[in-house]
Design a protein around this motif. Structure first.
Motif, PDB file in Angstrom:
ATOM      1  N   SER A  61       0.841  -1.215   0.000  1.00  0.00           N
ATOM      2  CA  SER A  61       0.000   0.000   0.000  1.00  0.00           C
ATOM      3  C   SER A  61       0.864   1.249   0.000  1.00  0.00           C
ATOM      4  O   SER A  61       0.573   2.227  -0.723  1.00  0.00           O
ATOM      5  N   VAL A  74       2.293   1.631  -3.473  1.00  0.00           N
ATOM      6  CA  VAL A  74       1.272   2.098  -4.418  1.00  0.00           C
ATOM      7  C   VAL A  74       1.032   3.595  -4.228  1.00  0.00           C
ATOM      8  O   VAL A  74       0.925   4.350  -5.210  1.00  0.00           O
ATOM      9  N   GLU A  75       0.958   4.042  -2.979  1.00  0.00           N
ATOM     10  CA  GLU A  75       0.752   5.482  -2.732  1.00  0.00           C
ATOM     11  C   GLU A  75       1.927   6.297  -3.268  1.00  0.00           C
ATOM     12  O   GLU A  75       1.739   7.349  -3.891  1.00  0.00           O
ATOM     13  N   GLN A 134       3.992   5.441  -5.668  1.00  0.00           N
ATOM     14  CA  GLN A 134       3.954   5.400  -7.141  1.00  0.00           C
ATOM     15  C   GLN A 134       2.854   6.310  -7.674  1.00  0.00           C
ATOM     16  O   GLN A 134       3.013   6.955  -8.721  1.00  0.00           O
ATOM     17  N   GLN A 135       1.727   6.381  -6.977  1.00  0.00           N
ATOM     18  CA  GLN A 135       0.641   7.277  -7.409  1.00  0.00           C
ATOM     19  C   GLN A 135       1.096   8.727  -7.316  1.00  0.00           C
ATOM     20  O   GLN A 135       0.793   9.528  -8.218  1.00  0.00           O
ATOM     21  N   GLN A 136       1.851   9.018  -6.256  1.00  0.00           N
ATOM     22  CA  GLN A 136       2.375  10.387  -6.143  1.00  0.00           C
ATOM     23  C   GLN A 136       3.352  10.678  -7.281  1.00  0.00           C
ATOM     24  O   GLN A 136       3.357  11.780  -7.847  1.00  0.00           O
ATOM     25  N   ASP A 137       4.184   9.678  -7.608  1.00  0.00           N
ATOM     26  CA  ASP A 137       5.123   9.867  -8.721  1.00  0.00           C
ATOM     27  C   ASP A 137       4.388  10.059 -10.043  1.00  0.00           C
ATOM     28  O   ASP A 137       4.765  10.906 -10.870  1.00  0.00           O
ATOM     29  N   ILE A 138       3.326   9.260 -10.248  1.00  0.00           N
ATOM     30  CA  ILE A 138       2.524   9.397 -11.479  1.00  0.00           C
ATOM     31  C   ILE A 138       1.894  10.779 -11.538  1.00  0.00           C
ATOM     32  O   ILE A 138       1.901  11.450 -12.595  1.00  0.00           O
ATOM     33  N   ASN A 139       1.343  11.244 -10.428  1.00  0.00           N
ATOM     34  CA  ASN A 139       0.737  12.578 -10.396  1.00  0.00           C
ATOM     35  C   ASN A 139       1.788  13.654 -10.676  1.00  0.00           C
ATOM     36  O   ASN A 139       1.530  14.628 -11.396  1.00  0.00           O
ATOM     37  N   SER A 192       2.676  13.521 -14.361  1.00  0.00           N
ATOM     38  CA  SER A 192       1.551  14.094 -15.133  1.00  0.00           C
ATOM     39  C   SER A 192       1.579  15.612 -15.054  1.00  0.00           C
ATOM     40  O   SER A 192       1.365  16.311 -16.057  1.00  0.00           O
TER      41      SER A 192
END
Length: 150
Positions: free
Chosen positions: A131, A134-135, A137-142, A145
């Protein structure tokens, strides 16, 4: 009787009865040759059993309870007491074996439960780490972007 339908149960009951016979013979021999054991170990349970038996039979027949129940003769009391004590010893051994098996099974189940709890703990820790990843990686994706848009 349910045990009659199981041959193993019949064999077990027969073997317990056969085991109690030599124990009763030893107690009978001790009762005949040792007055202390006869007087204080073998005869009291037989006399007590006789008292309870007479009183319960009188109660079942709805007769008046006797004030004094005559004691058994020493020979009969020795024989009855030796048989009762041998049965009690065999019964005690049986109860001990049952207790041993149950405690062994209980310990085995406790061990399994502990292993399952440890596995759950490991899986929960792994899930927490995933978890967090994933958080992150989501921050990295954001962030990527946002960089690409801006």
């Amino acid at each position: 009787m349910v045990i009659g339908s199981f041959p193993v149960g019949k064999v077990l009951m027969f073997s317990l009865k056969r085991i109690s016979k030599p124990v009763g013979d030893v107690l009978m021999w001790m009762g005949k040759h040792n007055p202390f054991i006869r007087q204080y170990v073998i005869m009291p349970p037989a006399q007590l059993y006789n008292t309870f038996e007479v009183r319960s039979k009188m109660r079942m027949l709805r007769l008046k309870q006797p004030k004094r129940i005559p004691p058994l003769s020493p020979a009969i009391a020795t024989s009855l007491g030796a048989n009762m004590l041998s049965e009690a010893i065999v019964f005690g051994i049986g109860i001990g074996l049952i207790y041993y098996e149950l405690s062994k099974t209980y310990k085995k189940n406790q061990k399994k439960i502990l292993e399952i709890e440890n596995q759950e703990k490991v899986l929960d820790e792994l899930l927490d780490r995933i978890s967090v990843d994933v958080e992150r990686q989501q921050q990295d994706i954001n962030w990527i972007s946002a960089v690409l848009k801006g």
